[in-house]
Design an enzyme around this catalytic site. Structure first.
Site, mmCIF file in Angstrom:
data_model
loop_
_atom_site.group_PDB
_atom_site.id
_atom_site.type_symbol
_atom_site.label_atom_id
_atom_site.label_comp_id
_atom_site.label_asym_id
_atom_site.label_seq_id
_atom_site.Cartn_x
_atom_site.Cartn_y
_atom_site.Cartn_z
ATOM 1 C CE LYS A 146 9.444 -14.799 22.261
ATOM 2 N NZ LYS A 146 10.852 -14.964 22.499
ATOM 3 C CB SER A 161 12.651 -12.111 20.281
ATOM 4 O OG SER A 161 13.097 -13.956 20.696
ATOM 5 C CB SER A 209 14.661 -15.339 21.820
ATOM 6 O OG SER A 209 15.321 -14.093 21.362
#
Lengths: 483, 100
Positions: free
Chosen positions: A75, A150, A174
């Site tokens: 990420k 997210s 997330s």
């Protein structure tokens, strides 16, 4: 079957037997990325050149390394030397970190091949990936729908077989919510189990890094690589981490699993409720006992979170001021420079949260909002303690709905926040939680959330693996036959 | 408690985010809706409850006071939007800004 669609544990078997080399996996992976990425857009940047060089390097390395030759995505809020880290924000475009996050260091030491940095809601604030300053990511199961967020890019990349596994971060859901929407396995470990050094901070008392994979075994393998104490993170737990893979095959026989009744109610789609209720039947078949648990306090977790997390964020994001790194808007004096830089650099959701947090912490409102929320947090912690005095683990839906359409919730902040109603209580209590696929509803994946007591990752993985065996739901790939 | 646009203007200033009147109006409505939702917390009895700011018992974590390698000036400055020699350069800091 293409190499890129195999699980990491299958690939490791082939690599160790000398049937394939790391470069074969890199070839297959980037062929897949070139094919899927124009539609899915899971990545902010792909690192093909670096991945190829790494595969060459690995050819003569020790093949017993735990993630030898495995393609992993990271990420874009985790620092990695030689690549940009934008955190999905314009304010960190450009930013090139001068160091590696501890998890990135550990991936490299384990023999992994990092294939790219994945898309995310700006500063990890969002539940759809639509708040990325770069572009939205699309759900590989239905390109008209959001992958969740997210960590939507990390979840979508694994679902689309653009990598075998990936890292995400989870502050209020997330990792688990996008795992649910994309039909993959995702785990948020116990707060402090994985070092946060090099993770861009959002809400420091809640943030935790964790793994995504296509099955439970791969999830455990990646967790084994990243967890452990780190002197560079003073909140990381100082203990010898257990062998999570070894815990996988203990079965669910004799476990007591609590169904949190309060998370099956209003707002949960019927299709989700059905699949998750079916999952309880699978656990019973595997020898576990299901117990209905009432936790009336969990509905207060969402409002408490939306005071606590923005308060911490308003402080953490004060560092983006155009002085040391990132973008700057020119102005004649320094305060104007701060205000113009932050106006141009932050997106609307980030601004909303910074201002909400600033308000909740400001003189006159601190007791009414922030302090009250911290006290409610105590009540939530206690209610989980009580539940774990009666149950080994707990279960609920991960998300109240399957993947929603792009643009459906973007103009309604509260509707978007509701997507995390089942996952947020777990962060407030610092507990481990995971989402595993438990079937489809109208062709879209449904996620089952399992919650464990502090450092109860082994119990979660053991139950999750038993569920895979009992249900036959394991390694679902969009567009291919699922059973 | 009803949030006013003037309060939001002040919060925007404290947050160091420049906003137009139109943006302030929109933000006032959105923050108001979120705070109304948060009022739900008033339903709970929190009398005598201690706050939890952190779930794990935290102690100060110390290390030996020995010199270790640090990142160095060039690395520290490599992302600077503006530099002057070994310093970060910023606009003048004397004025209070545009006011608010």
């Amino acid at each position: 079957m293409e190499l890129c669609t195999k699980t990491a544990s299958e690939l490791i078997g082939m690599l160790r037997a000398g049937e394939i080399d790391p470069i074969d996996i890199v070839d297959s992976t980037f062929k897949r990325i070139n094919d899927k990425e124009p539609d899915v857009k899971a990545f902010i940047v792909t690192l093909e050149e670096g991945a190829r060089a790494r595969a060459e390097e690995l050819k003569d390395a020790d093949r017993s390394l735990p993630l030898y030759g495995i393609p992993v995505a990271v990420k874009d809020n985790m620092c990695m030397r030689g690549a940009q880290t934008t955190c999905g924000s314009k304010i960190l475009t450009p930013y090139e970190p001068p160091y590696d996050a501890t998890v990135v260091e550990k991936l490299k030491a384990a023999g992994a091949v990092i294939v790219g940095k994945t898309n995310m809601d700006e500063f990890a604030m969002g539940s759809s990936c639509e708040w990325s300053a770069h572009h939205p990511t699309r759900n590989p199961w239905d390109l008209e729908r959001a992958p969740g967020g997210s960590s939507g890019g990390s979840a979508a990349a694994v679902a689309a077989c653009e990598c075998s596994m990936s890292l995400g971060s989870d502050t209020g859901g997330s990792i688990r919510q996008p795992a649910s929407l994309c039909g993959v396995v995702g785990m948020k470990p116990t707060y402090g189990a994985v070092s946060r050094y090099g993770l861009v901070a959002f809400a420091s008392s809640l943030d935790q890094i964790g793994p995504f994979a296509r099955d439970v075994r791969d999830c455990a393998m990646l967790l084994d690589v990243i967890c452990g104490h780190d002197p560079k993170d003073s909140t990381s737990i100082d203990r010898e981490p257990p062998d999570h893979v070894a815990a996988l095959d203990a079965g669910a026989e004799g476990m007591t699993i609590g169904m949190i009744k309060d998370l099956f109610g209003e707002g949960v789609e019927p299709g989700v409720r059905e699949r998750v209720s079916d999952a309880a039947g699978v656990f019973e078949k595997m020898g576990a006992k299901i117990k209905q648990i009432e936790m009336p306090i969990v509905k207060y977790a969402l409002p408490a979170y939306y005071l606590i997390a923005p308060a911490e964020a308003s402080s953490n994001l004060a560092r983006y001021d155009g002085v040391q790194y990132g973008m700057r808007e020119d102005a004649d004096d320094i305060v104007s420079m701060y205000r113009k830089t932050r106006r141009a650099g932050f997106g609307s959701e980030v601004k909303r949260r910074i201002m909400l947090g600033t308000y909740a912490l400001s003189a006159g409102y601190y007791d009414a909002y922030y302090l009250r929320a911290l006290k409610v947090r105590t009540l939530i912690v206690k209610e989980f303690e009580k539940a774990f005095s009666e149950c080994d683990i707990l279960m609920s839906p991960t998300s109240p709905s399957t993947a929603f359409k792009l643009n459906e919730k973007i103009d309604d902040p509260l509707a978007m926040y509701m997507m995390d109603i089942c996952t947020i209580p777990v962060n407030l209590a610092g507990l481990p939680g995971m989402s595993i696929p438990c079937g489809l509803s109208d062709g879209l994946p449904v996620g089952l959330q399992l919650i464990g007591p502090t450092l109860g990752e082994q119990a979660l993985l053991r139950a999750a693996r038993a569920f895979e065996i009992g249900s036959g739901i394991c390694g679902m790939i969009p567009g291919e036959k699922t059973d | 408690m009803k949030l006013t646009r003037e309060e939001v203007r002040e919060v925007a200033y404290l947050s160091r985010i420049e906003m137009t009147d139109e943006e302030l109006d929109r933000m006032t409505g959105q923050l108001g809706a979120i705070l109304d939702y948060a009022d739900m917390l008033n339903e709970l009895d929190i009398e005598g409850v201690e706050p939890t700011s952190h779930v794990i018992p935290m102690k100060n974590v110390m290390r030996e006071d020995v010199v270790k390698e640090s990142c160095g000036v060039e690395k520290a400055l490599m992302n600077a939007p503006d530099r002057f020699g070994d310093f970060f350069r910023v606009p003048k800091v004397i004025d209070e800004g545009e006011g608010h």
